[in-house]
Scaffold this motif. Sequence first.
Motif, short mmCIF file in Angstrom:
data_model
loop_
_atom_site.label_atom_id
_atom_site.label_comp_id
_atom_site.label_asym_id
_atom_site.label_seq_id
_atom_site.Cartn_x
_atom_site.Cartn_y
_atom_site.Cartn_z
N MET A 1 2.31 -11.16 -3.81
CA MET A 1 1.77 -9.91 -3.27
C MET A 1 0.50 -9.53 -4.03
N THR A 2 -0.46 -9.02 -3.29
CA THR A 2 -1.72 -8.65 -3.91
C THR A 2 -1.62 -7.28 -4.56
N ALA A 3 -2.03 -7.19 -5.82
CA ALA A 3 -2.13 -5.91 -6.53
C ALA A 3 -0.84 -5.10 -6.46
N PHE A 4 0.29 -5.77 -6.70
CA PHE A 4 1.58 -5.07 -6.71
C PHE A 4 2.34 -5.44 -7.96
N HIS A 5 2.79 -4.40 -8.69
CA HIS A 5 3.62 -4.61 -9.87
C HIS A 5 5.07 -4.32 -9.51
N ASN A 6 5.94 -5.28 -9.75
CA ASN A 6 7.36 -5.12 -9.42
C ASN A 6 8.05 -4.30 -10.51
N ILE A 7 7.67 -3.04 -10.59
CA ILE A 7 8.21 -2.13 -11.58
C ILE A 7 8.44 -0.78 -10.92
N SER A 8 9.46 -0.06 -11.38
CA SER A 8 9.85 1.18 -10.72
C SER A 8 9.23 2.41 -11.37
N PHE A 9 8.83 3.35 -10.53
CA PHE A 9 8.40 4.66 -11.01
C PHE A 9 9.59 5.31 -11.72
N PRO A 10 9.38 5.99 -12.85
CA PRO A 10 10.51 6.58 -13.59
C PRO A 10 11.38 7.47 -12.70
N LEU A 11 12.67 7.14 -12.61
CA LEU A 11 13.57 7.83 -11.68
C LEU A 11 13.67 9.32 -11.98
N LYS A 12 13.69 9.70 -13.24
CA LYS A 12 13.84 11.13 -13.56
C LYS A 12 12.65 11.95 -13.09
N LEU A 13 11.48 11.30 -12.97
CA LEU A 13 10.29 12.00 -12.50
C LEU A 13 10.20 12.01 -10.98
N ALA A 14 11.03 11.20 -10.32
CA ALA A 14 11.03 11.16 -8.86
C ALA A 14 11.89 12.26 -8.26
N ARG A 15 12.79 12.83 -9.07
CA ARG A 15 13.76 13.80 -8.54
C ARG A 15 13.11 15.12 -8.11
N GLY A 16 11.92 15.40 -8.58
CA GLY A 16 11.24 16.62 -8.15
C GLY A 16 10.19 16.36 -7.09
N ALA A 17 10.23 15.18 -6.47
CA ALA A 17 9.21 14.80 -5.49
C ALA A 17 9.24 15.69 -4.25
N VAL A 18 8.06 15.99 -3.74
CA VAL A 18 7.91 16.74 -2.50
C VAL A 18 7.18 15.85 -1.50
N GLY A 19 7.79 15.61 -0.36
CA GLY A 19 7.12 14.76 0.63
C GLY A 19 8.11 14.05 1.52
N GLY A 20 7.61 13.04 2.25
CA GLY A 20 8.44 12.30 3.18
C GLY A 20 7.57 11.56 4.18
N PRO A 21 8.14 11.21 5.34
CA PRO A 21 7.38 10.44 6.33
C PRO A 21 6.29 11.24 7.00
N GLU A 22 5.19 10.55 7.30
CA GLU A 22 4.04 11.17 7.97
C GLU A 22 3.63 10.28 9.13
N ARG A 23 3.38 10.89 10.26
CA ARG A 23 2.87 10.16 11.42
C ARG A 23 1.50 10.70 11.82
N VAL A 24 0.76 9.91 12.54
CA VAL A 24 -0.56 10.31 13.02
C VAL A 24 -0.51 10.31 14.55
N THR A 25 -0.58 11.50 15.14
CA THR A 25 -0.50 11.64 16.59
C THR A 25 -1.80 12.25 17.11
N GLU A 26 -2.38 11.60 18.08
CA GLU A 26 -3.60 12.11 18.71
C GLU A 26 -3.21 12.97 19.91
N VAL A 27 -3.63 14.22 19.90
CA VAL A 27 -3.29 15.16 20.97
C VAL A 27 -4.57 15.55 21.72
N VAL A 28 -4.59 15.29 23.02
CA VAL A 28 -5.74 15.63 23.86
C VAL A 28 -5.30 16.70 24.87
N ALA A 29 -5.96 17.86 24.82
CA ALA A 29 -5.66 18.95 25.75
C ALA A 29 -6.44 18.75 27.04
#
Length: 210
Positions: A1-29
């Motif tokens: 894999m290009t430019a990928f480190h097989n290492i995990s983000f510290p789990l204790k710092l992930a528990r306060g994460a804010v976010g989730g899935p995002e989609r991109v929808t084009e809306v034409v009126a």
Amino acid sequence: MTAFHNISFPLKLARGAVGGPERVTEVVALANGREVRNTCLSRSRRRWDVGSAIRNLDDLAEITAFFEARLGRLHGFRFRDPADHKSCRPSQMPGPFDQLLGIGTGSQKVFQLQKTYGDAAGSSVRPIHLPGLGTVRVGIGTTELPASAFSVDTQTGLITLSTAPAAGQSVRAGFSFDTPVRFDSDRLDIAHDAFEAGRVISLALVEILL
């Protein structure tokens, strides 16, 4: 894999994460008041801000070291989403029949791990590329396979069966998994609020494709 480190983000710092899935929808009126909507991405892309989880100087030192080791945005890494990191619900343990991977043809031995999100009205399939080591369970039809009957590539999410399932047999799996991400900025802004305390103003992570 290009430019990928097989290492995990510290789990204790992930528990306060804010976010989730995002989609991109084009809306034409339209002139008649109706809308035409088109999706611009074949599947969602996940984003998180993990800055709120970092409060003390030790955490700041840990995230600074992690950020520097990744060279900012250059190298990707593994992130465990607290709300979505299993083939089942977060409160359950993965089972061998959680997710449908495909239907046997009598010759196919390699299947991609994936997770389906959906209901009666629609669904979306997400390929899983970073399963947790030793967490994958596989079921063929109604029978769970022993671990010796398949191998798992934890860098691609491909499972290889020792014997091809018969035509028409369902191939299912259960697993835990990480999401491949990178930092969304080459800058780390740290605020020192008080003695032995500080915070990161914002620390965004964005999902990458492998």
